[in-house]
Scaffold this active site. Sequence first.
Site, PDB file in Angstrom:
ATOM      1  CD  GLU A  53     -17.206 -22.749  26.024  1.00 28.34           C
ATOM      2  OE1 GLU A  53     -17.170 -21.441  25.693  1.00 28.34           O
ATOM      3  OE2 GLU A  53     -16.126 -23.408  25.744  1.00 28.34           O
ATOM      4  CG  ASP A 103     -10.352 -19.133  21.855  1.00 28.42           C
ATOM      5  OD1 ASP A 103     -10.469 -18.405  22.850  1.00 28.42           O
ATOM      6  OD2 ASP A 103     -10.682 -20.338  21.876  1.00 28.42           O
ATOM      7  CE  LYS A 107       2.350 -20.162  18.717  1.00 25.55           C
ATOM      8  NZ  LYS A 107       2.299 -21.493  19.425  1.00 25.55           N
ATOM      9  CG  ASP A 139      -8.001  -9.203  24.751  1.00 27.98           C
ATOM     10  OD1 ASP A 139      -8.843  -9.943  24.084  1.00 27.98           O
ATOM     11  OD2 ASP A 139      -6.702  -9.266  24.596  1.00 27.98           O
ATOM     12  CB  THR A 172     -17.366 -11.389  29.357  1.00 28.57           C
ATOM     13  OG1 THR A 172     -16.062 -11.021  29.069  1.00 28.57           O
ATOM     14  CG2 THR A 172     -18.179 -10.756  28.558  1.00 28.57           C
ATOM     15  CG  PHE A 174     -11.752 -14.574  28.876  1.00 27.65           C
ATOM     16  CD1 PHE A 174     -12.513 -15.525  29.211  1.00 27.65           C
ATOM     17  CD2 PHE A 174     -10.429 -14.791  28.447  1.00 27.65           C
ATOM     18  CE1 PHE A 174     -12.069 -16.912  29.132  1.00 27.65           C
ATOM     19  CE2 PHE A 174      -9.846 -16.175  28.541  1.00 27.65           C
ATOM     20  CZ  PHE A 174     -10.685 -17.103  28.846  1.00 27.65           C
ATOM     21  CD  GLU A 175     -15.844  -6.066  29.081  1.00 30.30           C
ATOM     22  OE1 GLU A 175     -16.745  -6.997  28.867  1.00 30.30           O
ATOM     23  OE2 GLU A 175     -15.844  -4.980  28.772  1.00 30.30           O
TER      24      GLU A 175
HETATM   25  C1  LIG Z   1     -11.666 -16.125  25.351  1.00 35.71           C
HETATM   26  S1  LIG Z   1     -12.758 -17.297  25.845  1.00 35.71           S
HETATM   27  C2  LIG Z   1     -14.123 -15.936  26.155  1.00 35.71           C
HETATM   28  C3  LIG Z   1     -15.348 -16.576  27.014  1.00 35.71           C
HETATM   29  C4  LIG Z   1     -16.452 -15.293  27.318  1.00 35.71           C
HETATM   30  N1  LIG Z   1     -17.050 -14.942  26.053  1.00 35.71           N
HETATM   31  C5  LIG Z   1     -15.896 -14.257  28.022  1.00 35.71           C
HETATM   32  O1  LIG Z   1     -15.691 -13.224  27.453  1.00 35.71           O
HETATM   33  O2  LIG Z   1     -15.578 -14.397  29.252  1.00 35.71           O
HETATM   34  C6  LIG Z   1     -13.339 -17.963  24.422  1.00 35.71           C
HETATM   35  C7  LIG Z   1     -14.580 -18.955  24.571  1.00 35.71           C
HETATM   36  O3  LIG Z   1     -14.805 -19.556  23.466  1.00 35.71           O
HETATM   37  C8  LIG Z   1     -14.823 -20.817  23.334  1.00 35.71           C
HETATM   38  N2  LIG Z   1     -14.798 -21.258  22.024  1.00 35.71           N
HETATM   39  C9  LIG Z   1     -13.670 -20.898  21.201  1.00 35.71           C
HETATM   40  N3  LIG Z   1     -13.960 -21.367  19.900  1.00 35.71           N
HETATM   41  C10 LIG Z   1     -14.811 -21.907  19.927  1.00 35.71           C
HETATM   42  C11 LIG Z   1     -15.887 -22.431  18.865  1.00 35.71           C
HETATM   43  N4  LIG Z   1     -15.401 -22.774  17.720  1.00 35.71           N
HETATM   44  N5  LIG Z   1     -16.985 -22.781  19.263  1.00 35.71           N
HETATM   45  C12 LIG Z   1     -17.437 -22.895  20.617  1.00 35.71           C
HETATM   46  N6  LIG Z   1     -16.709 -22.473  21.548  1.00 35.71           N
HETATM   47  C13 LIG Z   1     -15.642 -21.742  21.025  1.00 35.71           C
HETATM   48  C14 LIG Z   1     -13.788 -21.167  24.318  1.00 35.71           C
HETATM   49  O4  LIG Z   1     -13.784 -22.676  24.814  1.00 35.71           O
HETATM   50  C15 LIG Z   1     -14.004 -20.166  25.281  1.00 35.71           C
HETATM   51  O5  LIG Z   1     -14.689 -20.596  26.439  1.00 35.71           O
END
Ligand SMILES: C[S@@+](CC[C@H](N)C(=O)[O-])C[C@H]1O[C@@H](n2cnc3c(N)ncnc32)[C@H](O)[C@@H]1O
Length: 194
Positions: A53, A103, A107, A139, A172, A174-175
């Site tokens: 993370e 993520d 865009k 999603d 998770t 976010f899920e």
């Molecule tokens: C939308 S959240 C989903 C978190 C978790 N997997 C969940 O489903 O609840 C995306 C997570 O990935 C991390 N993240 C995004 N891009 C990343 C990267 N390139 N390297 C490490 N972490 C990343 C973000 O900081 C965030 O905590």
Amino acid sequence: MQFVPPDYFRKLSREEMFPDPSRPLEIDLGCGDGSFLVALAEAYPQRDFLGVERLLGRVRKVCRKAERAELTNLRVLRLETAYTVGWLLPDACATRVHFLFPDPWPKKKHHKRRLVTDDFCAAIERILVAGGEFLFKTDHREYFDEALPVLEAAAGLQRLDWAPDAFFYPTTDFEALWRAEGREVYSARFSRSS
Ligand SMILES: C[S@@+](CC[C@H](N)C(=O)[O-])C[C@H]1O[C@@H](n2cnc3c(N)ncnc32)[C@H](O)[C@@H]1O
């Protein structure tokens, strides 16, 4: 607890991450606040779990949760995913790699930040043991439609069925949010061919 590599510029050895290399290792890329990872680590004390993370606040949250649950089989690496899988992790170290609700960068000008590329797939193939699995959920329909052909084109990955009740797989953070909003979730599961 937080895992700080002894050197960020060479491949780690399996023993540097967790002391017993004979135990299965699962890796959660972008583990967020870590509810999923903590639930898995509690359910499977005989396996090791590494969260990756980039946000320090989230890393600290996961570490606090793991400490409260007295988990010794969970560590969190504060680092960028592409670098971690591409360069830092050792070959054939992971039995499962989880990639959950990354993520989606909706865009168009940000699409190049999306993580699923040919290089990413090659890195996933490299770090999985033979028969190891890559599990992906999002999603975001458009991201799923873009990522799926890239994953399916990876020579070393074979798509498997994934029925919702096939095995224990915690929700998770976010899920839970997206499902509460009534959004659909798209899933794909792959196995590393030998
Ligand atoms: C939308 S959240 C989903 C978190 C978790 N997997 C969940 O489903 O609840 C995306 C997570 O990935 C991390 N993240 C995004 N891009 C990343 C990267 N390139 N390297 C490490 N972490 C990343 C973000 O900081 C965030 O905590």
